[in-house]
Design a protein around this motif. Structure first.
Motif, mmCIF file in Angstrom:
data_model
loop_
_atom_site.group_PDB
_atom_site.id
_atom_site.type_symbol
_atom_site.label_atom_id
_atom_site.label_comp_id
_atom_site.label_asym_id
_atom_site.label_seq_id
_atom_site.Cartn_x
_atom_site.Cartn_y
_atom_site.Cartn_z
ATOM 1 N N PRO A 292 0.823 -1.219 0.000
ATOM 2 C CA PRO A 292 0.000 0.000 0.000
ATOM 3 C C PRO A 292 0.855 1.267 0.000
ATOM 4 O O PRO A 292 0.938 1.980 1.004
ATOM 5 C CB PRO A 292 -0.810 -0.143 1.295
ATOM 6 N N TRP A 293 1.495 1.542 -1.124
ATOM 7 C CA TRP A 293 2.332 2.728 -1.202
ATOM 8 C C TRP A 293 1.465 3.992 -1.138
ATOM 9 O O TRP A 293 0.357 4.021 -1.676
ATOM 10 C CB TRP A 293 3.120 2.738 -2.516
ATOM 11 N N PRO A 294 1.961 5.046 -0.511
ATOM 12 C CA PRO A 294 1.211 6.316 -0.527
ATOM 13 C C PRO A 294 1.019 6.806 -1.962
ATOM 14 O O PRO A 294 1.893 6.625 -2.816
ATOM 15 C CB PRO A 294 2.109 7.272 0.271
ATOM 16 N N THR A 295 -0.120 7.394 -2.225
ATOM 17 C CA THR A 295 -0.435 7.883 -3.568
ATOM 18 C C THR A 295 -1.201 9.186 -3.455
ATOM 19 O O THR A 295 -1.881 9.442 -2.451
ATOM 20 C CB THR A 295 -1.287 6.852 -4.338
ATOM 21 N N LEU A 296 -1.083 10.004 -4.470
ATOM 22 C CA LEU A 296 -1.825 11.261 -4.519
ATOM 23 C C LEU A 296 -3.118 11.109 -5.313
ATOM 24 O O LEU A 296 -3.759 12.100 -5.660
ATOM 25 C CB LEU A 296 -0.963 12.363 -5.142
ATOM 26 N N GLY A 297 -3.521 9.867 -5.576
ATOM 27 C CA GLY A 297 -4.747 9.638 -6.331
ATOM 28 C C GLY A 297 -5.979 10.207 -5.655
ATOM 29 O O GLY A 297 -6.972 10.521 -6.322
ATOM 30 N N PHE A 298 -5.891 10.386 -4.316
ATOM 31 C CA PHE A 298 -7.057 10.934 -3.608
ATOM 32 C C PHE A 298 -7.369 12.356 -4.059
ATOM 33 O O PHE A 298 -8.525 12.804 -3.958
ATOM 34 C CB PHE A 298 -6.820 10.902 -2.093
ATOM 35 N N ILE A 299 -6.354 13.070 -4.564
ATOM 36 C CA ILE A 299 -6.580 14.460 -4.990
ATOM 37 C C ILE A 299 -7.603 14.500 -6.124
ATOM 38 O O ILE A 299 -8.471 15.387 -6.168
ATOM 39 C CB ILE A 299 -5.250 15.117 -5.415
ATOM 40 N N GLU A 300 -7.515 13.529 -7.047
ATOM 41 C CA GLU A 300 -8.474 13.477 -8.152
ATOM 42 C C GLU A 300 -9.882 13.163 -7.660
ATOM 43 O O GLU A 300 -10.870 13.499 -8.315
ATOM 44 C CB GLU A 300 -8.036 12.430 -9.172
ATOM 45 N N GLY A 301 -9.985 12.493 -6.508
ATOM 46 C CA GLY A 301 -11.303 12.152 -5.971
ATOM 47 C C GLY A 301 -11.925 13.224 -5.113
ATOM 48 O O GLY A 301 -13.121 13.146 -4.801
ATOM 49 N N LEU A 302 -11.144 14.252 -4.729
ATOM 50 C CA LEU A 302 -11.683 15.273 -3.822
ATOM 51 C C LEU A 302 -12.914 15.990 -4.382
ATOM 52 O O LEU A 302 -13.890 16.181 -3.653
ATOM 53 C CB LEU A 302 -10.592 16.288 -3.461
ATOM 54 N N PRO A 303 -12.919 16.409 -5.670
ATOM 55 C CA PRO A 303 -14.137 17.081 -6.159
ATOM 56 C C PRO A 303 -15.382 16.197 -6.072
ATOM 57 O O PRO A 303 -16.487 16.705 -5.867
ATOM 58 C CB PRO A 303 -13.792 17.392 -7.622
ATOM 59 N N SER A 304 -15.213 14.894 -6.204
ATOM 60 C CA SER A 304 -16.365 13.990 -6.157
ATOM 61 C C SER A 304 -16.920 13.819 -4.753
ATOM 62 O O SER A 304 -18.025 13.281 -4.588
ATOM 63 C CB SER A 304 -15.982 12.608 -6.712
ATOM 64 N N THR A 305 -16.171 14.254 -3.729
ATOM 65 C CA THR A 305 -16.665 14.111 -2.351
ATOM 66 C C THR A 305 -17.726 15.142 -2.000
ATOM 67 O O THR A 305 -18.464 14.949 -1.028
ATOM 68 C CB THR A 305 -15.518 14.232 -1.330
ATOM 69 N N VAL A 306 -17.813 16.225 -2.779
ATOM 70 C CA VAL A 306 -18.704 17.337 -2.400
ATOM 71 C C VAL A 306 -20.147 16.892 -2.199
ATOM 72 O O VAL A 306 -20.766 17.213 -1.181
ATOM 73 C CB VAL A 306 -18.604 18.483 -3.433
ATOM 74 N N PRO A 307 -20.744 16.111 -3.139
ATOM 75 C CA PRO A 307 -22.136 15.707 -2.903
ATOM 76 C C PRO A 307 -22.314 14.806 -1.681
ATOM 77 O O PRO A 307 -23.423 14.680 -1.162
ATOM 78 C CB PRO A 307 -22.503 14.940 -4.188
ATOM 79 N N TYR A 308 -21.215 14.181 -1.220
ATOM 80 C CA TYR A 308 -21.321 13.235 -0.112
ATOM 81 C C TYR A 308 -20.901 13.838 1.224
ATOM 82 O O TYR A 308 -20.875 13.134 2.239
ATOM 83 C CB TYR A 308 -20.469 11.996 -0.412
ATOM 84 N N LEU A 309 -20.593 15.145 1.258
ATOM 85 C CA LEU A 309 -20.182 15.772 2.514
ATOM 86 C C LEU A 309 -21.237 15.650 3.618
ATOM 87 O O LEU A 309 -20.879 15.470 4.790
ATOM 88 C CB LEU A 309 -19.831 17.247 2.279
#
Length: 537
Positions: free
Chosen positions: A246-263
Motif C-alpha cells: 500500500p504505497w502512498p499515492t496522490l490519487g485521492f486528490i483526483e477524488g476530492l471534487p467527487s466528495t462534495v455531494p457526499y459531505l
C-alpha cells in the motif's frame, strides 16, 4: 523494590489469543461485507476491491493497532501494572458499511451512468473512497482538540440517535434482506449469533461464538450449494492473490471534487468517530486503564489518514469493547497480533482470500446483530426522557432507504422516476420529491431534529430554536434536504421551478417552528422539566 520501568513484561499472555480471535473476526466481517456489497450488489470489479481498496484499508488497521499497542505498554510501564489492556482498534462498522452502501456503490453506478466504462468508473470510485477517508481523517484530527466542546453542543440523543437510525434502518434491514436471499443459511446464522451474543448461550466447543457462527454458516452454505439446495448458489470466482504494497499515492486528490455531494454523509461520519473515541476512552478509564483521550483520538485520526493516503476506503476507530477484552484476559499482545494479521494479510492477499470464501448470507447476519446492538446501546446510554426524541431521528433514515430502493433503475425506469418527482396529486408537494428531499442529508437532519426535541424536553426552548435555525441555513445550501436527487449541494439562488419551491418550503418550515418556540420561551416555566423517572410512567 523494583521500579515500574524495571518490571519485566511479557509481550503475549494466554488471554491475548481470545482477544485476537474476537478482534480479527470483527475486522474480517466488515471487510467481507464491504466486498460482498460492492461486488454482489453493485457489480463492482473484484480486482479493484481486493488489489486497490483492501491493502490500504488493512494498512490503516495495522498502523492504528501498533500505536495502541505501544500506548498500552507505555501505560503498563508508567503504572507498574501487568493487567493493562490495549485499546482495540478496527474498522468502524456503521460508517464502513455506510461507505459501501451509501457512497461507494451509488457513486460507481453514477459514474457509469455518466458514460464511463466499468474499469474507469471503479477507479474513480476508489479515488473518491480515498479522498473521503482523507476528508474524515482531517476532520477527526481537528476535532481531536475540540471533542469535549462537540459533546457539550450536541446532546447524546442527537449523536447516538442519528447513528442508531442508520443502524436499525440501513444496517439492520438491508443486510437482513440480503441474508434472507439464502433463507436457511442466513436465518440459522443469525439465530446462532443471537444465541451466543444476546442469550449468552453455551456452545459444545470452547471457541469464540462469532467464529463458530461464521464457520458453521459457511459450511452450511457450501454444503447446501453442493447438494443443489441453495437458490442462486455459485462457487466463488477467486481473484488472483498477489503481494500488493500500500504505497502512498496522490490519487485521492483526483477524488476530492467527487466528495462534495457526499459531505452531508462524510462529515457526520467523522464527527461520530470523535464522539465514539471520547466514549471508549471513558469506558477504558472506568475499567482501570487511564488513557489520555486526546492521544486516543489523534492515533485514530492518524491511522485513518494513513489508510486514505495508501488507498484505503474505510475508516478506523477504537472499539467500545476494551473492558470486554480485559475481561477475556487480553493485555497488549492481541492488538499487535491483530494489526500484523490484518495488515500483512491485506498486503499478501490472505485477507482477500478469506473474505472471498465468506458468503454474504453469513456476513450479513453479523451486520444485523451489530445494528441491533448499536440501537440498543443508544437507548441505554441516552436519558430516558430523550427516548422519543431519538426515535424521531430514525425517520429520515427511512426516507433515505426508500430513496435508495425507488431510485434503483432496476425497480423504476428513470423516466418514470423523474415523472414521480414532479407530479403532484393536488394535496401539496409531489410525494416522491418530499421523500427524496427528506432523505438527503439524513444523518445531519436526524441530529438536528433529535437535538431540538431533546432541548424542548429539557425546557431549553431557545436552544431548540437555535438548532432549527441551523437546520434552515443548511437546507438552503442542500447540506440537508437537498433537492437534487443525488443529494448535491448548491447556492440557493441558482434553483428554479419545483426545486426552488421545495428548498424554500423546507427552510421556511424550520424558521417557522424556530420562531414559534422562541415566542413560547417568553412564558414563565413554559416546559415542566421531566426526570427520567417521570418519563418511565
Amino acid at each position: 523494590m523494583a521500579t515500574p520501568q524495571a518490571t519485566p513484561r511479557r509481550w503475549f499472555v494466554a488471554g491475548d489469543l481470545n482477544g485476537f480471535f474476537g478482534l480479527v473476526v470483527d475486522n474480517l466481517s466488515i471487510l467481507g461485507f464491504i466486498a460482498a456489497a460492492l461486488i454482489g450488489i453493485f457489480g463492482f470489479p473484484a480486482e479493484v476491491v481486493f488489489a486497490r481498496m483492501f491493502p490500504g484499508t488493512a494498512f490503516g488497521v495495522l498502523v492504528g493497532n501498533l500505536i495502541y499497542t505501544v500506548m498500552g505498554r507505555r501505560l503498563a510501564a508508567r503504572t507498574g501494572r501487568d493487567d493493562v489492556t490495549s485499546m482495540p482498534l478496527g474498522l468502524d462498522a456503521p460508517t464502513s458499511i455506510g461507505m459501501a452502501l451509501l457512497v461507494l456503490g451509488p457513486a460507481f453506478v453514477a459514474f457509469k451512468q455518466q458514460g464511463m466504462d466499468e474499469q474507469a468508473a471503479a477507479i474513480a470510485t476508489w479515488q473518491l473512497g480515498m479522498a473521503s477517508l482523507v476528508v474524515m481523517g482531517v476532520l477527526k484530527f481537528i476535532l481531536s482538540f475540540a471533542g469535549d466542546a462537540v459533546t457539550r453542543l450536541i446532546p447524546r440523543a442527537g449523536l447516538l440517535g442519528s447513528i442508531a437510525g442508520i443502524a436499525l434502518v440501513l444496517m439492520g434491514f438491508l443486510p437482513l434482506v440480503e441474508a434472507l436471499r439464502s433463507p436457511v443459511v442466513g436465518f440459522v446464522t443469525l439465530g446462532l449469533l443471537l444465541y451466543v451474543l444476546i442469550a449468552k448461550g453455551r456452545l459444545p466447543v470452547r471457541l469464540p461464538g462469532v467464529f463458530v457462527a461464521f464457520v458453521f454458516g459457511t459450511v452450511l452454505y457450501y454444503s447446501l450449494g453442493a447438494a443443489g439446495l441453495a437458490p442462486g448458489f455459485h462457487w466463488p470466482e477467486l481473484a488472483p492473490l498477489r503481494l500488493v504494497l500500500p504505497w502512498p499515492t496522490l490519487g485521492f486528490i483526483e477524488g476530492l471534487p467527487s466528495t462534495v455531494p457526499y459531505l452531508p454523509l462524510l462529515l457526520p461520519f467523522g464527527l461520530l468517530m470523535v464522539v465514539g473515541g471520547i466514549n471508549v476512552s471513558e469506558s477504558a478509564r472506568a475499567a482501570g486503564d487511564d488513557y489520555r483521550t486526546r492521544d486516543i483520538l489523534l492515533a485514530e485520526a492518524f491511522s485513518t489518514l494513513v489508510a486514505g493516503f495508501c488507498g484505503g476506503v474505510a475508516q478506523t476507530t477504537p472499539y467500545i469493547g476494551q473492558p470486554a477484552y480485559k475481561h477475556m484476559g487480553a493485555r497488549t499482545g492481541y492488538t499487535l497480533l491483530t494489526g500484523l494479521f490484518i495488515g500483512l494479510g491485506g498486503m499478501l492477499g490472505l485477507v482477500s482470500g478469506l473474505v472471498q470464501w465468506l458468503p454474504l448470507a453469513v456476513l450479513a447476519p453479523i451486520i444485523v446483530y451489530v445494528a441491533l446492538d448499536i440501537t440498543t446501546q443508544a437507548f441505554q446510554a441516552t436519558p430516558r426522557r430523550h427516548a422519543t426524541a431519538m426515535v424521531l431521528g430514525f425517520l429520515p433514515s427511512v426516507a433515505y432507504m426508500l430513496a435508495i430502493k425507488v431510485g434503483n433503475p432496476g425497480w423504476i425506469a428513470p423516466e418514470n422516476f423523474a415523472r414521480l418527482m414532479t407530479t403532484s396529486d393536488g394535496h401539496g408537494l409531489p410525494e416522491m420529491a418530499v421523500i427524496i428531499t427528506l432523505g438527503n442529508g439524513f444523518i445531519i437532519t436526524a441530529m438536528i431534529w433529535t437535538s431540538a426535541v431533546a432541548a424542548m424536553v429539557d425546557g431549553r426552548l431557545l436552544r431548540a430554536s437555535a438548532f432549527l435555525l441551523a437546520g434552515a441555513a443548511l437546507t438552503l445550501f442542500g447540506l440537508i434536504h437537498s433537492v437534487h436527487p443525488q443529494g448535491g449541494i448548491y447556492w440557493p439562488w441558482t434553483l428554479e421551478g419545483l426545486p426552488r419551491v421545495l428548498s424554500w418550503q423546507f427552510a421556511g418550515a424550520y424558521v417557522a417552528l424556530a420562531t414559534l418556540l422562541a415566542l413560547l420561551s417568553l412564558q414563565r416555566d413554559a416546559v415542566p422539566v421531566a426526570s427520567d423517572q417521570d418519563a418511565a410512567h
